[in-house]
Write a protein that holds these residues in place. Sequence first.
Motif, PDB file in Angstrom:
ATOM      1  N   LYS A  79       0.818  -1.217   0.000  1.00  0.00           N
ATOM      2  CA  LYS A  79       0.000   0.000   0.000  1.00  0.00           C
ATOM      3  C   LYS A  79       0.849   1.264   0.000  1.00  0.00           C
ATOM      4  CE  LYS A  79      -3.802  -2.230   2.360  1.00  0.00           C
ATOM      5  NZ  LYS A  79      -4.669  -2.228   3.532  1.00  0.00           N
ATOM      6  N   GLY A  80       2.160   1.111  -0.024  1.00  0.00           N
ATOM      7  CA  GLY A  80       3.048   2.258  -0.057  1.00  0.00           C
ATOM      8  C   GLY A  80       3.461   2.790   1.299  1.00  0.00           C
ATOM      9  N   ASN A  81       3.039   2.124   2.368  1.00  0.00           N
ATOM     10  CA  ASN A  81       3.425   2.539   3.719  1.00  0.00           C
ATOM     11  C   ASN A  81       4.797   1.961   4.060  1.00  0.00           C
ATOM     12  OD1 ASN A  81       0.892   3.768   4.137  1.00  0.00           O
ATOM     13  ND2 ASN A  81       0.008   1.787   4.648  1.00  0.00           N
ATOM     14  N   PRO A  82       5.615   2.696   4.799  1.00  0.00           N
ATOM     15  CA  PRO A  82       6.937   2.163   5.148  1.00  0.00           C
ATOM     16  C   PRO A  82       6.822   0.963   6.084  1.00  0.00           C
ATOM     17  CG  PRO A  82       6.508   4.194   6.330  1.00  0.00           C
ATOM     18  CD  PRO A  82       5.381   4.016   5.361  1.00  0.00           C
TER      19      PRO A  82
END
Length: 108
Positions: A79-82
Motif C-alpha cells: 500500500k506504499g506505507n513504510p
Amino acid sequence: MSDEKTESTPESTPEKAAATPDMPPMVLSVHPRSKHFNQEVLQRGVGIRFKGRQRTDIEEYSIPEGYVRVQAGKTVDRKGNPLLLKLKGPVEAWFEDLGDDAPVAKAD
C-alpha cells in the motif's frame, strides 16, 4: 451481602501518569491513522533517547513496554506505507521546547 455497588477507581495507567504539561505521553506515534497520534504534542517537539543514544528517526515509541519503531530503509508494503522494525530497549522522552533541563519520561 448487600446489593450496593462500590465504585472502583480506575488505577492510573502509564498514559495518564505522564499527562502533565511538562512530560510527553508514554506512547506516541507520528502516523495520523494511529490511535497514539497527537498533533499538538508533535508540534512541541519530542526528544527520544533509545538505549542511551538520542535518535531522530523514531516513528513510534512506548516507554512502559520499552520499544521503538523505526523505518526499515526504503522498503514499503503493497500500500506504499513504510515497513517498520520494532526495537526493544530502554526509552526516554522529553519535550525539546523546555530546554536542557526538561523533565524526562522514562520507565522506572
